[in-house]
Design a protein around this motif. Structure first.
Motif: not given
Ligand code: TXA
Ligand code: MG
Length: 327
Positions: A232-235, A241-242, A247-250, A264-270
């Motif tokens: 489970k990677p930290e935010e 890496h970005i 912000e992770i939400s955007t 499914q991890p909630n930090w992913a958009s797809s």
């Protein structure tokens, strides 16, 4: 097929389908034709090429001092995703082998290319048909997109069935048999036939004599983070890496799972998957095409799960590690 043969006989460049990935082929016995491969791919000339032959009967024409164990592997695994490095014969130009006294040889399984090779009176030198360092092409459209202007003809053989480059083993040191690249035949399968373990050579990009096995290779342009399936990677780690997203939400993050039983991890958009049901062969066949599709979708980050280290899993994880490396 006729057009492919014609172009190759005129020292042209032809993209050929193989069971592993599409190759960028030219007459291996003609240095001028081979030079065009290096130019088209922008490939450094210290990285030697594999030559492709129709079957085992031609092995002795281009390689010498072939051990019985190499013949045995050819007998049982050719045509198929196995490349063998052996002492070369003089007919093979130095440009093909980057001046090494060994040559890498394989016999591909795709029926169209098999037929093509049978119809030619020379072997084909062919690296993967992608610009140097980028994801390998597993469909004719991948070649057309990136090298369409460079090649004289693309022989359409449909999507590649295996999807990973050939396994490369070397017989250049008589005291051992070395695994140079994990690939389309699992190591266990080869060791079983040989009745002995393969030794593993360690490579580094600082040592160009360990050709081609560069730490960074097969890479999408989009940043790629490779994680274990149970990790489970930290935010903060993801954000690192970005580029230019605070912000992770955007952030637009694509996640590729292997284990579908986990939430499914909630930090992913797809969300994407390597396979429908945990099948490593399907994962291998999908690997490069999925990464390429996601790369075109311009995510901020692709987070890909490693697969189990068995069978083809070793080669899949090897490609993922190199794809994620940034030099
Ligand atoms: O599945 C495959 O092997 C595909 C298809 C098109 O056949 N070809 C492929 O070629 O993957 P390429 O050029 O992308 O990778 C060939 C690898 C390179 O890493 C190169 O360094 C290594 O083979 N190689 C070639 N000749 C060698 C030699 N004499 N000694 C050691 N490594 C060698
Ligand atoms: Mg390649």
């Amino acid at each position: 097929m006729g057009r492919a043969k014609q172009a190759l006989e005129a020292n042209g460049l032809v993209a050929i389908p193989t069971e592993t990935v599409y190759g960028l082929a030219a007459n291996a016995l003609n240095p001028k034709a081979v030079a065009r491969i290096f130019e088209a791919k922008q490939r450094p000339s210290f990285d030697p090429l594999i030559i492709h032959i129709p079957d085992q009967s031609k092995l002795d024409k281009y390689a010498s001092q072939i051990p019985d164990k190499a013949q045995k592997l050819a007998e049982q695994l050719w045509p198929g995703p196995l490349t063998m490095v052996l002492p070369k014969r003089d007919v093979i130009p130095d440009l093909v082998t980057s001046g090494l006294d060994t040559v890498a040889i394989r016999s591909p399984r795709h029926p169209l290319t098999h037929q093509l090779l049978q119809s030619l009176d020379f072997p084909l030198a062919a690296p993967s048909a992608n610009p140097f360092g980028y994801l390998s092409p597993t469909q004719p459209a991948h070649v057309a997109d990136q090298l369409g202007l460079e090649v004289d003809y693309i022989l359409d053989g449909g999507p590649a069935k295996v999807g990973l480059e050939s396994t490369i083993i070397s017989f250049s040191d008589p005291s051992k048999i070395e695994l140079l690249r994990a690939g389309g035949y699992p190591r266990e399968e080869i060791e079983e036939i040989l009745g002995q373990a393969l030794s593993v050579r360690t490579h580094s990009s600082s040592n160009p004599r360990a050709p081609g096995m560069l730490v960074q290779h097969y890479s999408p342009h989009t940043p790629l983070l490779v994680i274990d399936a149970d990790e489970k990677p930290e935010e903060a780690d993801i954000l690192k890496h970005i580029q230019q997203v605070g912000e992770i939400s955007t952030a637009r993050i694509a996640h590729i799972a292997f284990d579908l039983s986990k939430p499914q991890p909630n930090w992913a958009s797809s969300h994407y998957k390597w396979s429908e049901n945990g099948d490593l062969r399907q994962a291998a066949a999908r690997l490069f095409a999925l990464l390429r599709t996601l790369d075109q979708m311009k995510y901020d980050l692709i987070v890909a799960e490693r697969v189990p280290e068995t069978g083809l899993g070793t080669a899949i994880n090897d490609r993922l590690a190199r794809a994620a490396a940034r030099s």
